[in-house]
Design a protein around this motif. Structure first.
Motif, PDB file in Angstrom:
ATOM      1  N   VAL A   1       0.861  -0.974  -0.056  1.00  0.00           N
ATOM      2  CA  VAL A   1       0.165  -0.131  -0.136  1.00  0.00           C
ATOM      3  C   VAL A   1       0.708   1.459  -0.057  1.00  0.00           C
ATOM      4  O   VAL A   1       2.193   1.564   1.098  1.00  0.00           O
ATOM      5  CB  VAL A   1      -1.222   0.027   0.760  1.00  0.00           C
ATOM      6  CG1 VAL A   1      -1.820   1.683   1.407  1.00  0.00           C
ATOM      7  CG2 VAL A   1      -2.447  -1.288   1.248  1.00  0.00           C
ATOM      8  N   GLN A   2      -0.061   2.053  -0.830  1.00  0.00           N
ATOM      9  CA  GLN A   2       1.276   3.636  -1.206  1.00  0.00           C
ATOM     10  C   GLN A   2       0.291   4.454  -0.810  1.00  0.00           C
ATOM     11  O   GLN A   2      -0.993   4.689  -1.725  1.00  0.00           O
ATOM     12  CB  GLN A   2       2.495   3.629  -2.391  1.00  0.00           C
ATOM     13  CG  GLN A   2       3.321   2.338  -2.461  1.00  0.00           C
ATOM     14  CD  GLN A   2       2.760   1.386  -3.109  1.00  0.00           C
ATOM     15  OE1 GLN A   2       1.800   1.863  -3.678  1.00  0.00           O
ATOM     16  NE2 GLN A   2       3.137   0.287  -2.079  1.00  0.00           N
ATOM     17  N   LEU A   3       0.982   5.922  -0.433  1.00  0.00           N
ATOM     18  CA  LEU A   3      -0.180   7.088   0.620  1.00  0.00           C
ATOM     19  C   LEU A   3       0.562   7.914  -0.951  1.00  0.00           C
ATOM     20  O   LEU A   3       1.839   8.383   0.075  1.00  0.00           O
ATOM     21  CB  LEU A   3      -0.458   6.984   1.611  1.00  0.00           C
ATOM     22  CG  LEU A   3      -1.060   6.005   2.104  1.00  0.00           C
ATOM     23  CD1 LEU A   3      -1.292   6.456   3.618  1.00  0.00           C
ATOM     24  CD2 LEU A   3      -2.575   5.788   1.446  1.00  0.00           C
ATOM     25  N   GLN A   4       0.216   8.840  -1.731  1.00  0.00           N
ATOM     26  CA  GLN A   4       0.892   9.728  -2.058  1.00  0.00           C
ATOM     27  C   GLN A   4      -0.825  11.667  -2.109  1.00  0.00           C
ATOM     28  O   GLN A   4      -1.212  11.281  -2.531  1.00  0.00           O
ATOM     29  CB  GLN A   4       0.536   9.973  -3.703  1.00  0.00           C
ATOM     30  CG  GLN A   4       1.440  10.497  -4.791  1.00  0.00           C
ATOM     31  CD  GLN A   4       2.903  10.867  -4.152  1.00  0.00           C
ATOM     32  OE1 GLN A   4       3.733  10.175  -4.154  1.00  0.00           O
ATOM     33  NE2 GLN A   4       3.201  11.924  -4.219  1.00  0.00           N
ATOM     34  N   ALA A   5       0.806  11.879  -1.118  1.00  0.00           N
ATOM     35  CA  ALA A   5      -0.147  13.223  -0.977  1.00  0.00           C
ATOM     36  C   ALA A   5       0.885  14.175  -2.064  1.00  0.00           C
ATOM     37  O   ALA A   5       1.479  14.254  -2.097  1.00  0.00           O
ATOM     38  CB  ALA A   5      -0.033  13.656   0.564  1.00  0.00           C
ATOM     39  N   SER A   6      -0.695  15.374  -1.942  1.00  0.00           N
ATOM     40  CA  SER A   6      -0.236  16.451  -3.114  1.00  0.00           C
ATOM     41  C   SER A   6      -1.231  17.634  -2.586  1.00  0.00           C
ATOM     42  O   SER A   6      -1.976  17.414  -1.698  1.00  0.00           O
ATOM     43  CB  SER A   6      -0.532  15.692  -4.159  1.00  0.00           C
ATOM     44  OG  SER A   6      -1.393  15.669  -4.441  1.00  0.00           O
ATOM     45  N   GLY A   7      -0.735  18.342  -3.341  1.00  0.00           N
ATOM     46  CA  GLY A   7      -1.881  19.797  -2.745  1.00  0.00           C
ATOM     47  C   GLY A   7      -1.155  20.906  -2.081  1.00  0.00           C
ATOM     48  O   GLY A   7      -1.603  22.248  -2.288  1.00  0.00           O
ATOM     49  N   GLY A   8      -0.415  20.507  -1.831  1.00  0.00           N
ATOM     50  CA  GLY A   8       0.970  21.661  -0.635  1.00  0.00           C
ATOM     51  C   GLY A   8       1.390  23.027  -1.861  1.00  0.00           C
ATOM     52  O   GLY A   8       1.154  23.359  -2.901  1.00  0.00           O
ATOM     53  N   GLY A   9       2.442  23.847  -1.092  1.00  0.00           N
ATOM     54  CA  GLY A   9       2.210  25.156  -1.554  1.00  0.00           C
ATOM     55  C   GLY A   9       2.141  25.838  -0.811  1.00  0.00           C
ATOM     56  O   GLY A   9       2.718  26.513   0.517  1.00  0.00           O
ATOM     57  N   LEU A  10       2.711  27.020  -0.755  1.00  0.00           N
ATOM     58  CA  LEU A  10       2.836  28.188  -0.467  1.00  0.00           C
ATOM     59  C   LEU A  10       1.573  29.818  -0.683  1.00  0.00           C
ATOM     60  O   LEU A  10       0.645  29.284  -1.843  1.00  0.00           O
ATOM     61  CB  LEU A  10       4.108  28.895  -1.388  1.00  0.00           C
ATOM     62  CG  LEU A  10       3.788  30.623   0.084  1.00  0.00           C
ATOM     63  CD1 LEU A  10       4.735  30.709   0.641  1.00  0.00           C
ATOM     64  CD2 LEU A  10       5.455  31.603  -1.787  1.00  0.00           C
ATOM     65  N   VAL A  11       1.283  29.661   0.115  1.00  0.00           N
ATOM     66  CA  VAL A  11       0.066  30.105   0.100  1.00  0.00           C
ATOM     67  C   VAL A  11      -0.104  31.307   1.312  1.00  0.00           C
ATOM     68  O   VAL A  11       0.214  31.557   2.425  1.00  0.00           O
ATOM     69  CB  VAL A  11      -1.785  29.428   0.235  1.00  0.00           C
ATOM     70  CG1 VAL A  11      -1.278  29.499   1.640  1.00  0.00           C
ATOM     71  CG2 VAL A  11      -2.606  29.763   0.242  1.00  0.00           C
ATOM     72  N   GLN A  12      -1.078  32.546   0.753  1.00  0.00           N
ATOM     73  CA  GLN A  12      -0.552  33.917   1.521  1.00  0.00           C
ATOM     74  C   GLN A  12      -2.447  33.457   2.824  1.00  0.00           C
ATOM     75  O   GLN A  12      -3.005  32.851   2.666  1.00  0.00           O
ATOM     76  CB  GLN A  12      -1.389  35.234   0.949  1.00  0.00           C
ATOM     77  CG  GLN A  12      -0.445  35.579   0.057  1.00  0.00           C
ATOM     78  CD  GLN A  12      -0.273  37.603  -0.886  1.00  0.00           C
ATOM     79  OE1 GLN A  12      -1.448  37.174  -0.289  1.00  0.00           O
ATOM     80  NE2 GLN A  12       0.332  37.894  -0.971  1.00  0.00           N
ATOM     81  N   SER A  13      -1.835  33.941   3.561  1.00  0.00           N
ATOM     82  CA  SER A  13      -2.717  34.354   5.023  1.00  0.00           C
ATOM     83  C   SER A  13      -4.036  34.297   5.063  1.00  0.00           C
ATOM     84  O   SER A  13      -4.380  35.875   4.289  1.00  0.00           O
ATOM     85  CB  SER A  13      -2.548  35.253   6.263  1.00  0.00           C
ATOM     86  OG  SER A  13      -3.339  34.484   7.243  1.00  0.00           O
ATOM     87  N   GLY A  14      -4.789  33.633   4.904  1.00  0.00           N
ATOM     88  CA  GLY A  14      -6.308  33.703   5.161  1.00  0.00           C
ATOM     89  C   GLY A  14      -6.949  33.073   3.451  1.00  0.00           C
ATOM     90  O   GLY A  14      -7.525  32.723   3.040  1.00  0.00           O
ATOM     91  N   GLY A  15      -5.825  32.669   2.669  1.00  0.00           N
ATOM     92  CA  GLY A  15      -5.747  31.882   1.387  1.00  0.00           C
ATOM     93  C   GLY A  15      -6.376  29.811   2.040  1.00  0.00           C
ATOM     94  O   GLY A  15      -6.473  29.974   2.791  1.00  0.00           O
ATOM     95  N   SER A  16      -6.733  29.459   0.306  1.00  0.00           N
ATOM     96  CA  SER A  16      -7.345  28.213   0.671  1.00  0.00           C
ATOM     97  C   SER A  16      -6.032  27.464   0.163  1.00  0.00           C
ATOM     98  O   SER A  16      -5.438  27.532  -1.089  1.00  0.00           O
ATOM     99  CB  SER A  16      -8.221  27.790   0.724  1.00  0.00           C
ATOM    100  OG  SER A  16      -9.775  28.791   0.930  1.00  0.00           O
TER     101      SER A  16
END
Length: 114
Positions: A1-16
């Motif tokens: 079983v492998q888990l691949q996480a993604s979607g992180g990054g740099l965002v400003q305060s208040g962002g999503s």
């Protein structure tokens, strides 16, 4: 079983941001799953959990800002993060326990600038 996480990054305060954790390998159905995070110099902490059904649980510090969900067909768990704050900066890890074995994703970095 492998888990691949993604979607992180740099965002400003208040962002999503929306994180994804896709399970692959010899896994036939995704049961419960959790998200944890680890900020620099701190211990890993619980963020959110979703059961094999639809029940969810959140750490108080993210409640009302984060939402955990799942897509069983895609064997993927999501973490929608809104109104992000600088203190949410951390590496986020997904976790599952599948037939009594713990599996962790590799982590995805979320950086929130003030």
């Amino acid at each position: 079983v492998q888990l691949q996480a993604s979607g992180g990054g740099l965002v400003q305060s208040g962002g999503s941001l929306r994180l994804s954790c896709a399970a692959s390998g010899t896994i036939f159905i995704l049961h419960g799953a959790k998200w944890y995070r680890q900020a620099p110099g701190k211990q890993r902490e619980f963020v959110a959990a979703i059961s094999s059904g639809i029940s969810t649980n959140y750490a108080d510090i993210v409640k009302d800002r984060f939402t955990i969900s799942r897509d069983n067909a895609k064997k993927t768990v999501y973490l929608q993060m809104n109104n992000l704050k600088p203190e949410d900066t951390a590496v986020y890890y997904c976790f599952i326990n599948y037939y009594n074995t713990d599996y962790w994703g590799q982590g995805t970095l979320v950086t929130v600038s003030s």
